[in-house]
Design a protein around this motif. Structure first.
Motif, PDB file in Angstrom:
ATOM      1  N   MET A   1      -6.731  89.159  23.744  1.00  0.00           N
ATOM      2  CA  MET A   1      -5.496  89.724  24.265  1.00  0.00           C
ATOM      3  C   MET A   1      -4.314  89.112  23.509  1.00  0.00           C
ATOM      4  SD  MET A   1      -4.495  90.770  27.857  1.00  0.00           S
ATOM      5  CE  MET A   1      -2.858  91.065  28.399  1.00  0.00           C
ATOM      6  N   TYR A   2      -3.257  89.883  23.410  1.00  0.00           N
ATOM      7  CA  TYR A   2      -2.051  89.401  22.754  1.00  0.00           C
ATOM      8  C   TYR A   2      -0.845  90.102  23.352  1.00  0.00           C
ATOM      9  CZ  TYR A   2      -2.317  93.731  20.009  1.00  0.00           C
ATOM     10  OH  TYR A   2      -2.378  95.039  19.621  1.00  0.00           O
ATOM     11  N   ILE A   3       0.332  89.544  23.045  1.00  0.00           N
ATOM     12  CA  ILE A   3       1.582  90.176  23.443  1.00  0.00           C
ATOM     13  C   ILE A   3       2.386  90.452  22.185  1.00  0.00           C
ATOM     14  CG2 ILE A   3       1.621  89.226  25.768  1.00  0.00           C
ATOM     15  CD1 ILE A   3       3.548  87.049  24.820  1.00  0.00           C
ATOM     16  N   ASN A   4       3.327  91.363  22.291  1.00  0.00           N
ATOM     17  CA  ASN A   4       4.132  91.738  21.132  1.00  0.00           C
ATOM     18  C   ASN A   4       5.603  91.797  21.498  1.00  0.00           C
ATOM     19  OD1 ASN A   4       2.917  94.379  22.414  1.00  0.00           O
ATOM     20  ND2 ASN A   4       4.914  94.916  21.588  1.00  0.00           N
ATOM     21  N   GLY A   5       6.429  91.574  20.475  1.00  0.00           N
ATOM     22  CA  GLY A   5       7.870  91.651  20.653  1.00  0.00           C
ATOM     23  C   GLY A   5       8.524  92.232  19.420  1.00  0.00           C
ATOM     24  N   GLU A   6       9.707  92.769  19.611  1.00  0.00           N
ATOM     25  CA  GLU A   6      10.457  93.404  18.515  1.00  0.00           C
ATOM     26  C   GLU A   6      11.927  93.221  18.793  1.00  0.00           C
ATOM     27  OE1 GLU A   6      12.949  96.647  16.992  1.00  0.00           O
ATOM     28  OE2 GLU A   6      12.407  96.368  19.095  1.00  0.00           O
ATOM     29  N   ALA A   7      12.698  93.042  17.726  1.00  0.00           N
ATOM     30  CA  ALA A   7      14.149  92.966  17.887  1.00  0.00           C
ATOM     31  C   ALA A   7      14.833  93.249  16.558  1.00  0.00           C
ATOM     32  CB  ALA A   7      14.578  91.598  18.411  1.00  0.00           C
ATOM     33  N   LEU A   8      15.975  93.916  16.644  1.00  0.00           N
ATOM     34  CA  LEU A   8      16.847  94.163  15.497  1.00  0.00           C
ATOM     35  C   LEU A   8      18.213  93.583  15.851  1.00  0.00           C
ATOM     36  CD1 LEU A   8      17.053  97.061  13.137  1.00  0.00           C
ATOM     37  CD2 LEU A   8      19.158  96.477  14.319  1.00  0.00           C
ATOM     38  N   ILE A   9      18.710  92.703  14.975  1.00  0.00           N
ATOM     39  CA  ILE A   9      19.998  92.039  15.210  1.00  0.00           C
ATOM     40  C   ILE A   9      20.797  92.075  13.918  1.00  0.00           C
ATOM     41  CG2 ILE A   9      21.138  89.825  15.697  1.00  0.00           C
ATOM     42  CD1 ILE A   9      19.791  90.773  18.177  1.00  0.00           C
ATOM     43  N   GLY A  10      22.092  92.268  14.048  1.00  0.00           N
ATOM     44  CA  GLY A  10      22.981  92.179  12.893  1.00  0.00           C
ATOM     45  C   GLY A  10      23.317  93.529  12.311  1.00  0.00           C
ATOM     46  N   ASP A  11      23.955  93.473  11.135  1.00  0.00           N
ATOM     47  CA  ASP A  11      24.358  94.699  10.470  1.00  0.00           C
ATOM     48  C   ASP A  11      24.436  94.462   8.970  1.00  0.00           C
ATOM     49  OD1 ASP A  11      26.695  93.227  10.126  1.00  0.00           O
ATOM     50  OD2 ASP A  11      27.774  94.290  11.695  1.00  0.00           O
ATOM     51  N   GLY A  12      24.710  95.520   8.260  1.00  0.00           N
ATOM     52  CA  GLY A  12      24.822  95.418   6.814  1.00  0.00           C
ATOM     53  C   GLY A  12      23.492  95.038   6.186  1.00  0.00           C
ATOM     54  N   ASN A  13      23.554  94.558   4.976  1.00  0.00           N
ATOM     55  CA  ASN A  13      22.338  94.205   4.252  1.00  0.00           C
ATOM     56  C   ASN A  13      21.635  92.978   4.821  1.00  0.00           C
ATOM     57  OD1 ASN A  13      22.670  96.361   2.497  1.00  0.00           O
ATOM     58  ND2 ASN A  13      23.762  95.139   0.986  1.00  0.00           N
ATOM     59  N   GLU A  14      22.322  92.205   5.637  1.00  0.00           N
ATOM     60  CA  GLU A  14      21.715  91.014   6.223  1.00  0.00           C
ATOM     61  C   GLU A  14      21.012  91.287   7.550  1.00  0.00           C
ATOM     62  OE1 GLU A  14      24.192  89.826   3.057  1.00  0.00           O
ATOM     63  OE2 GLU A  14      24.771  91.016   4.793  1.00  0.00           O
ATOM     64  N   VAL A  15      21.011  92.531   8.000  1.00  0.00           N
ATOM     65  CA  VAL A  15      20.371  92.887   9.260  1.00  0.00           C
ATOM     66  C   VAL A  15      18.958  92.297   9.316  1.00  0.00           C
ATOM     67  CG1 VAL A  15      19.413  95.094   8.453  1.00  0.00           C
ATOM     68  CG2 VAL A  15      19.969  94.785  10.876  1.00  0.00           C
ATOM     69  N   ALA A  16      18.567  91.847  10.498  1.00  0.00           N
ATOM     70  CA  ALA A  16      17.230  91.279  10.695  1.00  0.00           C
ATOM     71  C   ALA A  16      16.432  92.186  11.615  1.00  0.00           C
ATOM     72  CB  ALA A  16      17.335  89.885  11.299  1.00  0.00           C
ATOM     73  N   HIS A  17      15.213  92.474  11.213  1.00  0.00           N
ATOM     74  CA  HIS A  17      14.287  93.207  12.074  1.00  0.00           C
ATOM     75  C   HIS A  17      13.000  92.416  12.150  1.00  0.00           C
ATOM     76  CE1 HIS A  17      11.382  96.416  13.254  1.00  0.00           C
ATOM     77  NE2 HIS A  17      12.274  96.404  14.233  1.00  0.00           N
ATOM     78  N   ILE A  18      12.635  92.010  13.355  1.00  0.00           N
ATOM     79  CA  ILE A  18      11.455  91.183  13.606  1.00  0.00           C
ATOM     80  C   ILE A  18      10.456  91.977  14.440  1.00  0.00           C
ATOM     81  CG2 ILE A  18      10.606  89.132  14.835  1.00  0.00           C
ATOM     82  CD1 ILE A  18      12.199  88.371  12.333  1.00  0.00           C
ATOM     83  N   ASP A  19       9.211  91.969  13.992  1.00  0.00           N
ATOM     84  CA  ASP A  19       8.075  92.455  14.773  1.00  0.00           C
ATOM     85  C   ASP A  19       7.126  91.273  14.881  1.00  0.00           C
ATOM     86  OD1 ASP A  19       8.754  95.332  14.774  1.00  0.00           O
ATOM     87  OD2 ASP A  19       8.282  95.233  12.648  1.00  0.00           O
ATOM     88  N   LEU A  20       6.673  90.949  16.080  1.00  0.00           N
ATOM     89  CA  LEU A  20       5.760  89.816  16.179  1.00  0.00           C
ATOM     90  C   LEU A  20       4.635  90.064  17.165  1.00  0.00           C
ATOM     91  CD1 LEU A  20       6.663  88.193  18.972  1.00  0.00           C
ATOM     92  CD2 LEU A  20       8.421  87.295  17.484  1.00  0.00           C
ATOM     93  N   LEU A  21       3.542  89.356  16.899  1.00  0.00           N
ATOM     94  CA  LEU A  21       2.373  89.348  17.764  1.00  0.00           C
ATOM     95  C   LEU A  21       2.098  87.893  18.119  1.00  0.00           C
ATOM     96  CD1 LEU A  21       0.042  91.728  15.723  1.00  0.00           C
ATOM     97  CD2 LEU A  21       1.324  92.300  17.792  1.00  0.00           C
ATOM     98  N   ILE A  22       1.830  87.643  19.385  1.00  0.00           N
ATOM     99  CA  ILE A  22       1.537  86.302  19.871  1.00  0.00           C
ATOM    100  C   ILE A  22       0.190  86.351  20.569  1.00  0.00           C
ATOM    101  CG2 ILE A  22       2.279  84.411  21.374  1.00  0.00           C
ATOM    102  CD1 ILE A  22       5.161  85.588  21.156  1.00  0.00           C
TER     103      ILE A  22
END
Length: 164
Positions: free
Chosen positions: A1-22
């Motif tokens: 079993m696992y859990i997942n998370g996602e988040a997008l923060i920021g703007d412009g070319n420095e924007v961060a998009h994270i997808d993770l599995l724990i």
């Protein structure tokens, strides 16, 4: 079993998009973690999240670049501000109780990290990836978003890279 998370923060070319599995080191996420390290894909080199050299974060976390690493400039972005940002976010989630200290030796995190090839500001790369990782972890442990929230909002929200 696992859990997942996602988040997008920021703007412009420095924007961060994270997808993770724990998940448990002994389960499918642990197997994927070992496979990623043992079988790196060209231009997508996996790397441990480290606070600083010789100081990995716990739970052990691996960054998986979502964009091809083309040159030394790309390498410096991922093996610098992004790597530390993820490590600090994971460490702070342990410190604030989002991740229980008792589980840090039993779980691992796979963290997909987006770094735009034209990103230039290392401070923004750090800030946005830190915030996105922390939010993704919090969402994973809270099972967010709920299916009720998804169904309630799916027809009113816009995707930032697809405008229909």
């Amino acid at each position: 079993m696992y859990i997942n998370g996602e988040a997008l923060i920021g703007d412009g070319n420095e924007v961060a998009h994270i997808d993770l599995l724990i998940g448990d080191k002994e389960g499918p996420i642990g197997q994927a973690f070992a496979n990623a390290l043992a079988n790196p894909v060209e231009k997508h080199t996996p790397l441990f999240a480290v606070v600083a050299p010789n100081m990995v974060c716990k739970p052990i976390t691996m960054l998986l670049p979502k964009v091809s690493i083309q040159n030394l400039d790309d390498t410096t972005k991922i093996f610098g501000p992004a790597q530390r940002a993820v490590a600090m976010a994971v460490s702070d989630c342990v410190e604030d109780g989002t991740i229980m200290k008792e589980m840090v030796e039993d779980i691992c995190i796979l963290c997909g990290v987006f770094i735009h090839p034209e990103a230039e500001d290392p401070d923004k790369i750090y800030e946005y990836n830190y915030e996105a990782t922390k939010l993704a972890i919090k969402r994973a442990f809270a099972d967010e978003p709920s299916i009720e929230e998804i169904l309630a909002k799916k027809d009113s929200l816009k995707h930032p890279f697809f405008y229909r």
